[in-house]
Design a protein around this motif. Structure first.
Motif, PDB file in Angstrom:
ATOM      1  N   ALA A  66      50.854  50.358   0.355  1.00 51.32           N
ATOM      2  CA  ALA A  66      51.553  51.537  -0.187  1.00 51.32           C
ATOM      3  C   ALA A  66      51.646  52.631   0.879  1.00 51.32           C
ATOM      4  O   ALA A  66      52.703  53.247   1.062  1.00 51.32           O
ATOM      5  CB  ALA A  66      50.819  52.061  -1.418  1.00 51.32           C
ATOM      6  N   LYS A  97      54.282  52.280   3.426  1.00 50.64           N
ATOM      7  CA  LYS A  97      55.628  52.472   2.875  1.00 50.64           C
ATOM      8  C   LYS A  97      55.855  53.942   2.517  1.00 50.64           C
ATOM      9  O   LYS A  97      56.898  54.311   1.978  1.00 50.64           O
ATOM     10  CB  LYS A  97      55.795  51.656   1.577  1.00 50.64           C
ATOM     11  CG  LYS A  97      55.890  50.150   1.767  1.00 50.64           C
ATOM     12  CD  LYS A  97      55.990  49.504   0.376  1.00 50.64           C
ATOM     13  CE  LYS A  97      55.922  47.992   0.430  1.00 50.64           C
ATOM     14  NZ  LYS A  97      57.070  47.356   1.064  1.00 50.64           N
ATOM     15  N   LYS A 153      54.305  55.520   0.102  1.00 50.50           N
ATOM     16  CA  LYS A 153      54.321  55.592  -1.366  1.00 50.50           C
ATOM     17  C   LYS A 153      52.975  56.057  -1.908  1.00 50.50           C
ATOM     18  O   LYS A 153      51.928  55.769  -1.323  1.00 50.50           O
ATOM     19  CB  LYS A 153      54.588  54.189  -1.934  1.00 50.50           C
ATOM     20  CG  LYS A 153      55.861  53.552  -1.425  1.00 50.50           C
ATOM     21  CD  LYS A 153      56.985  53.895  -2.333  1.00 50.50           C
ATOM     22  CE  LYS A 153      58.166  52.964  -2.124  1.00 50.50           C
ATOM     23  NZ  LYS A 153      59.074  53.043  -3.243  1.00 50.50           N
ATOM     24  N   SER A 209      55.768  48.666  -3.887  1.00 48.54           N
ATOM     25  CA  SER A 209      57.189  49.042  -3.873  1.00 48.54           C
ATOM     26  C   SER A 209      57.572  49.838  -5.113  1.00 48.54           C
ATOM     27  O   SER A 209      58.494  50.648  -5.078  1.00 48.54           O
ATOM     28  CB  SER A 209      58.077  47.802  -3.775  1.00 48.54           C
ATOM     29  OG  SER A 209      57.803  47.134  -2.585  1.00 48.54           O
ATOM     30  N   SER A 258      57.719  57.876  -3.851  1.00 43.15           N
ATOM     31  CA  SER A 258      57.312  58.300  -2.510  1.00 43.15           C
ATOM     32  C   SER A 258      56.212  59.356  -2.661  1.00 43.15           C
ATOM     33  O   SER A 258      56.155  60.078  -3.670  1.00 43.15           O
ATOM     34  CB  SER A 258      58.508  58.863  -1.738  1.00 43.15           C
ATOM     35  OG  SER A 258      58.772  60.181  -2.177  1.00 43.15           O
ATOM     36  N   HIS A 259      55.366  59.433  -1.660  1.00 42.16           N
ATOM     37  CA  HIS A 259      54.275  60.407  -1.651  1.00 42.16           C
ATOM     38  C   HIS A 259      54.834  61.813  -1.844  1.00 42.16           C
ATOM     39  O   HIS A 259      54.333  62.611  -2.650  1.00 42.16           O
ATOM     40  CB  HIS A 259      53.540  60.260  -0.304  1.00 42.16           C
ATOM     41  CG  HIS A 259      52.377  61.167  -0.111  1.00 42.16           C
ATOM     42  ND1 HIS A 259      52.173  61.857   1.055  1.00 42.16           N
ATOM     43  CD2 HIS A 259      51.340  61.503  -0.909  1.00 42.16           C
ATOM     44  CE1 HIS A 259      51.060  62.579   0.953  1.00 42.16           C
ATOM     45  NE2 HIS A 259      50.535  62.372  -0.218  1.00 42.16           N
TER      46      HIS A 259
END
Ligand SMILES: Cc1cc2nc3c(=O)[nH]c(=O)nc-3n(C[C@H](O)[C@H](O)[C@H](O)COP(=O)(O)OP(=O)(O)OC[C@H]3O[C@@H](n4cnc5c(N)ncnc54)[C@H](O)[C@@H]3O)c2cc1C
Length: 475
Positions: free
Chosen positions: A115, A118, A120, A458, A462-463
């Motif tokens: 994560a 990515k 995320k 996935s 998003s963070h």
């Protein structure tokens, strides 16, 4: 942190915080590990409010760049990697898969790592994702002070401690004399004066064990910069020829710093190296901080407990200092003296604290000695350096039989595996219990797990988006 915990959890006790407006807190210490969430939970601190107040972000681990060699990076994620069985940890299954030609990296089985890379993040119920925080250290201190001040039993005294008076018979601390002339007496004194260690060191002369022959860095340069991208959900740790650099993304800026050894790099060159390797425009003037790695021989001595930098310092490679602070606070609260001091409580406190620190010390040294790097005098020093017996045993145990055996409630089981493998140490043998799975079954087991982790990572937002909706700071 200590004052909030004492005021919120111990009733019928007056807590006096002496703090000097002229002496700032060290102002670094902005990356944490997941245990801070528990500390906040027991103090009833609201997570979103705390993150708003400190411009905080989420941290899923640390990306170690150029540590094994200058072309390599690996991730120390906070979660559990893979699935183990009663006899053998997951690395045994991964290792056999590798021997069968499966091309997975160990970290491919850690949701937090997948994560993080990515960009995320989301909080997932039942600790589905393990995380820590990045926070603005100065704002955190102010936020905690505000929480303290809500409590009737708390009193803050602004002023500089000029003298510490000891009792003539027992040599305990009797009172603190401030420059203003005010005197503050108490039953138990907690030394949170940072590296100055005014009480535990200067007054009580508690010896300091120097570990700088194992951890040779003694200097840091810190600078804050503007953000140039959305905050990453992880800390970056980048090894250089004579030290390493941190990048800690907050909502409103990035904290940067270089840790180095003055034996191998002078301050001017260090500052230049740091400034050459930052992205955003500097917001502060680079600031040098010196330190000596080591630990007090007693963290609790007579009626004084050292918490924080006064009790010792290990460089922030694994962001463990704030964790050690909270551990000491919780330990003190568990062993809090009732009706006077008892030496057994003091001894127990010291023994537990020492075990904690020594284990983290070994974990940090590991990064320097299990590596292929020997490309500079700094790294060459580490190839020849002697290491603690406890660490030698851990490295050999992992190398020869792939085991990581922790003592009691020691931290970092998964972390040891991730860092040892990341730094380039692959066990010579896997546990025979893995052979209960056929090659086909093992391949399916690993493949299915990998796919599930990929899907879960996935599916996260998003963070940046998560922060926006959950805890966007006003600044
Ligand atoms: C370069 C560096 C990077 C770090 N990074 C991390 C990290 O990423 N993660 C992490 O967990 N930890 C990190 N740490 C450690 C972390 O910063 C400290 O553990 C933490 O800030 C606690 O500091 P402290 O309260 O002990 O000391 P300080 O912040 O120095 O506070 C000392 C306090 O004592 C008061 N004081 C001192 N002298 C007097 C006096 N004479 N009279 C009255 N008051 C006085 C000051 O006013 C101040 O409030 C880092 C440390 C360094 C040096």
């Amino acid at each position: 942190m200590t004052a909030v915990a004492m005021t919120r959890l111990i009733k019928n006790t007056e807590v006096v915080l002496v703090e000097s407006d002229d002496i700032a807190t060290v102002g670094v210490g902005e990356a944490t590990i997941p245990t801070l969430e528990f500390f906040h939970e027991i103090l009833n601190i609201n997570e979103a409010e705390f993150l708003k107040a400190t411009g905080g972000t989420f941290k899923l681990g640390i990306n170690f760049e150029n540590w094994r060699n200058t072309q390599h990076q690996y991730f120390h994620g906070f979660g559990v990697t893979g699935k183990d069985c009663w006899a053998a940890d997951f690395q045994h299954f991964w290792l056999k898969g590798k021997q069968l030609g499966l091309k997975y990296e160990f970290g491919d089985f850690c949701l937090e790592r997948v994560a993080a890379l990515k960009g995320k993040f989301a909080r997932v119920q039942n600790k589905g994702i393990n995380y820590a925080y990045h926070l603005d250290a100065t704002a955190y201190a102010q936020y905690l002070r505000m929480l303290c001040e809500k409590n009737q039993s708390f009193r803050r005294v602004e002023g500089k401690i000029a003298e510490v008076t000891l009792t003539t018979n027992s040599g305990e601390i009797e009172s603190l004399a401030l420059e203003s002339g005010q005197n503050i007496s108490g039953d138990l004194f907690i030394d949170c004066t940072g590296q100055r260690a005014l009480l535990i060191g200067d007054a009580l002369k508690t010896p300091y064990k120097d570990w700088s022959h194992w951890l040779i860095n003694d200097s840091a340069i810190a600078v804050q910069t503007q953000s140039t991208e959305p905050p990453l959900p992880y800390t970056r740790s980048i090894a250089h020829a004579s030290g390493w650099q941190w990048k800690i993304p907050l909502q409103h800026r990035v904290g940067n710093g270089l840790i180095y050894s003055s034996r191998f790099l002078d301050d001017q060159a260090a500052e230049q190296l740091l400034l050459n390797n930052i992205e955003g425009k500097p917001l502060t003037t680079p600031r040098k901080i010196g330190f000596k790695t080591g630990s007090r021989s007693q963290h609790w001595n007579k009626n004084c407990v050292a918490i924080g930098l006064s009790s010792g310092f290990l460089e922030p490679l694994e962001s463990t200092s704030i964790h050690l602070i909270q551990q000491s606070i919780i330990r003190l609260l568990k062993l809090i003296p009732v009706n006077g001091l008892r030496q057994v409580d003091i001894d127990e406190f010291n023994q537990q604290t020492e075990v904690d620190i020594a284990s983290i010390r070994d974990f940090i040294i590991l990064h320097y000695v299990v590596t292929e790097r020997d490309d500079s005098p700094y790294w060459q020093y580490h190839t020849q350096m002697s290491i603690p017996e406890s660490l030698k045993h851990r490295i050999e145990l992992f190398k020869q039989s792939g085991h990581v055996c922790l003592k009691n409630d020691e931290l970092f089981e998964d972390s040891w595996m991730q860092v040892m493998i990341g730094q380039g140490l692959t066990p010579e043998n896997y546990h025979p219990i893995v052979d209960n799975m056929s090659a086909k079954e093992l391949s399916k087991f690993l493949g299915d797990m990998r796919e599930l982790i990929e899907q879960r990572a996935s599916s996260l937002p998003s963070h940046q988006d998560y922060i926006k909706q959950y805890c966007a700071s006003r600044s």
